[in-house]
Structure formats: C-alpha cells, structure tokens
Write an enzyme that holds these catalytic residues in place. Sequence first.
Site, PDB file in Angstrom:
ATOM      1  N   SER A  62     149.156  31.775  15.443  1.00  0.00           N
ATOM      2  CA  SER A  62     150.137  31.523  16.501  1.00  0.00           C
ATOM      3  C   SER A  62     149.510  31.213  17.854  1.00  0.00           C
ATOM      4  CB  SER A  62     151.084  32.709  16.622  1.00  0.00           C
ATOM      5  OG  SER A  62     150.371  33.910  16.788  1.00  0.00           O
ATOM      6  N   HIS A  72     154.865  29.937  11.876  1.00  0.00           N
ATOM      7  CA  HIS A  72     154.681  28.659  12.579  1.00  0.00           C
ATOM      8  C   HIS A  72     154.489  27.479  11.636  1.00  0.00           C
ATOM      9  CE1 HIS A  72     154.459  30.398  16.585  1.00  0.00           C
ATOM     10  NE2 HIS A  72     153.838  31.400  16.010  1.00  0.00           N
ATOM     11  N   LYS A  85     161.544  29.759  14.896  1.00  0.00           N
ATOM     12  CA  LYS A  85     160.633  28.753  15.437  1.00  0.00           C
ATOM     13  C   LYS A  85     161.122  27.349  15.073  1.00  0.00           C
ATOM     14  CE  LYS A  85     157.653  32.284  16.534  1.00  0.00           C
ATOM     15  NZ  LYS A  85     156.898  33.417  16.086  1.00  0.00           N
TER      16      LYS A  85
HETATM   17  C1  LIG Z   1     156.848  34.779  16.137  1.00  0.00           C
HETATM   18  C2  LIG Z   1     156.080  35.372  15.031  1.00  0.00           C
HETATM   19  C3  LIG Z   1     156.587  36.445  14.309  1.00  0.00           C
HETATM   20  C4  LIG Z   1     157.851  37.156  14.709  1.00  0.00           C
HETATM   21  O1  LIG Z   1     158.974  36.430  14.412  1.00  0.00           O
HETATM   22  P1  LIG Z   1     160.340  36.795  15.200  1.00  0.00           P
HETATM   23  O2  LIG Z   1     161.387  36.206  14.365  1.00  0.00           O
HETATM   24  O3  LIG Z   1     160.205  36.196  16.545  1.00  0.00           O
HETATM   25  O4  LIG Z   1     160.405  38.282  15.258  1.00  0.00           O
HETATM   26  C5  LIG Z   1     155.861  36.906  13.235  1.00  0.00           C
HETATM   27  N1  LIG Z   1     154.688  36.347  12.893  1.00  0.00           N
HETATM   28  C6  LIG Z   1     154.160  35.319  13.584  1.00  0.00           C
HETATM   29  C7  LIG Z   1     152.862  34.730  13.142  1.00  0.00           C
HETATM   30  C8  LIG Z   1     154.839  34.812  14.670  1.00  0.00           C
HETATM   31  O5  LIG Z   1     154.303  33.823  15.380  1.00  0.00           O
END
Ligand SMILES: *Cc1c(COP(=O)(O)O)cnc(C)c1O
Length: 377
Positions: free
Chosen positions: A168, A196, A225
Amino acid sequence: MIEEKGLSRGLRSVESSYQPLVQIDGEAKVMAASNNYLGLSSDESLIGVAIEGMRSFGVGSTGSRLTTGNTTLHELLEKRIARFKKCEDALLFSSGYLANIGVLSSIAGEGDVILSDELNHASIIDGCRLSKAATRVYNHVDMADLKEHLVRSQNKRRRFIVTDGVFSMDGNIAPLRDIVLLAEEFNAYVIVDDAHATGVIGENGRGTASYYGVSVDVTIGTFSKAIGTEGGFVVGSKDVITFLRNRARSFIFQTALSPGIVAASIRALELIQHDSALRDQLHLSIKQCREGLRDLGYSVLGEGTPIIPVVIGDATKAVQFSSALEKEGVFAPAIRPPSVPEGSSRIRLTLMATHQKKQIDGILRAFLKVGKAFEVI
Ligand SMILES: *Cc1c(COP(=O)(O)O)cnc(C)c1O
C-alpha cells in the site's frame, strides 16, 4: 515529541464529491492521493443503486449478520465476490481492517506460525498481534529470507505466509508466484491481502493471484479502494468461510454493512468485470505519470500500480513538500512514520482512471517546480 519530529497529524476536509478535481479550503485542487482508482466512488449509477438499496431495506442494517442484519443483498454480494475471485465462498466484513483481524486471529492459533512481510499493512500486523500463533517477520519480498523462516519453523503445527498483494505504501506487487512455490515446498498456507490489487491488476481486475496465474488459500480484500464503496471481504474454500462465519469475532460482533453500500458494491463489481475501459485508461495514466516523474529525475518506487511513491526522506521536509504541491493545486499529503519506516517519508501519489491527461500534466509540472525548489531533483 510528535510535533518536533514532524509527525503530528491533522484532518483535512474535502468539500466536494470525490472527483479528480476536489474542493479543499475553498479551492479546486487535483486529487492525487485517493484510493478511488477507478473513480467509481462518485459514479452516478452506483449512487442510484445505493439509494434504491436504502429505499428497499433502510439506511442502517440494524444488527449483526447472524441476528437481524443479513439481507438478500448481503448474500448476493458474497456470491458475486466469490465468483469474481473464482473461489468457492466468501464472507463480508464491515471493513478490510476487520477482515484481516478476523481472519488472522481465528485461523492461526496456538502452535502455528505466521510469516509476515515486513511492509504488510497495519491491519495484518494487528491481526497477528491478536492471534495466539507466533509471528515472524521476513524481509520485504525477500524470498531467501522467507525460505529460511520456513526451514526454521518446520517444528510448528502449521505455517501461514501472509502478504499484501500490492504494497500500500510502496506500490510494488508481491512476488506471489515464488511465494506459492515456497508454500508448496514447505506445506504452508498462503493468505493474500488484495486491498489495492482488486479491480486494478489481473484478468478483469481479479487481483494478484490472477495476475500471476496462481491460486492461494485465502484472499482478503476491501470494497473501499478501486471498487469505490466500503466494506471488507474474505474469499476461499467453503470450509474456510464456514469456519470464519462461526469464529471470526470481527464478523460475529459487528453490525452488518448498510444495504445501500452493499447494493452499490454489487453494481461496481458488474462494471469492473464487464468493462475494461476504466482499467485500461488507469494503466495508460500510470505509465504517463511514472515515466514523467522518472524523466524529471525522480526515483519512484513500485511498478504497474496506481500507487506512485516519491520518497523525500525526512518527515518535516515531506510535509513541506506536500504543502508546496498544494499551493500548485495538487493535493497529495505526506506519508510519515509509523505508516512508513523512519527516514522514508514520502508523497504517495495515486492516480484515478478519471484523471484527464492535462491533470496528470499539471501534477508533473507541480513536481518539477517544487522538486527544484526543494533540491530533490
Ligand atoms: C486499506 C487497506 C486495508 C483496510 O481496508 P479498509 O476497508 O479501509 O478497512 C487493509 N489492507 C490493506 C493492504 C489496505 O491498504
């Protein structure tokens, strides 16, 4: 202490919808830091079905899935995400964070070991902390180090390798083919967090396993995302999902997602699977921006993903760099410890399929001007 180190955090508010051009502090700025990779968060058809979903079922879901919160929409979304990821079954969580915590704390237990990449997301780290299994951290994408950990943990009951699919904060893709080969050799399980990658890489945006043409035991993801909505999910075999439905505390003790959000996620998955135009446009923009920054003399991390990190180093300098970019009309906050290691504070630039070419040209112009002023290039 936090202030002195340039690590104090404040909130900025967006005063418009999440388009490539947003309003912040009364001014229009190019949004260059959102996870809304396909621009779906403000898609009119998604907004329409979200409203319909709320009209049919209500705004709040009124309870846990196991009590009163389960609707036909929740069940349909689970079927759709399982089919999209080519897995037997799926389970929704209220967020990706809760999905990671639920999976790692319930699947891995006493006598097991979790082998975790050092740059894995904080929600994986917290899941490991909540698990009764031992955790060993291997060097980032270092397969020799992972192998050594596998050799050394053969006395353990079970071994779980857990990795982000796309990292990320670094924007690189995990070497999943090599990880799966090692897992086969050492009889380990593979868990991938595809937050992602979903909607972005692999056939039809299926994610990292599809990108490499391999399969893994459990995939965790988020709708928040590229899918543009909210909520987390886990996909895997029927057995794994049944186990989680009965054991994952962050599933059992959480109010179900809002029906409107679930309806929008169903529509978003349909769009993503049946139309590659947004994804194709995103990858064209990624190429333009990565090449443009490299031509300016920046060294950018990662490859082939919309996350384009420009490392500045010092936290205070990264914050000043970000403010200078904002004066040039580009919104991209600095990312600092503990999100990234000490001394590697960065601007984490991200792109959306809906950015126009002229907006990416504008981002590059801002990076030229600010980079020269800060003697970064
Ligand atoms: C954003 C993210 C999460 C968390 O997801 P949410 O739905 O925002 O709680 C988990 N793992 C990774 C790698 C992320 O980038």
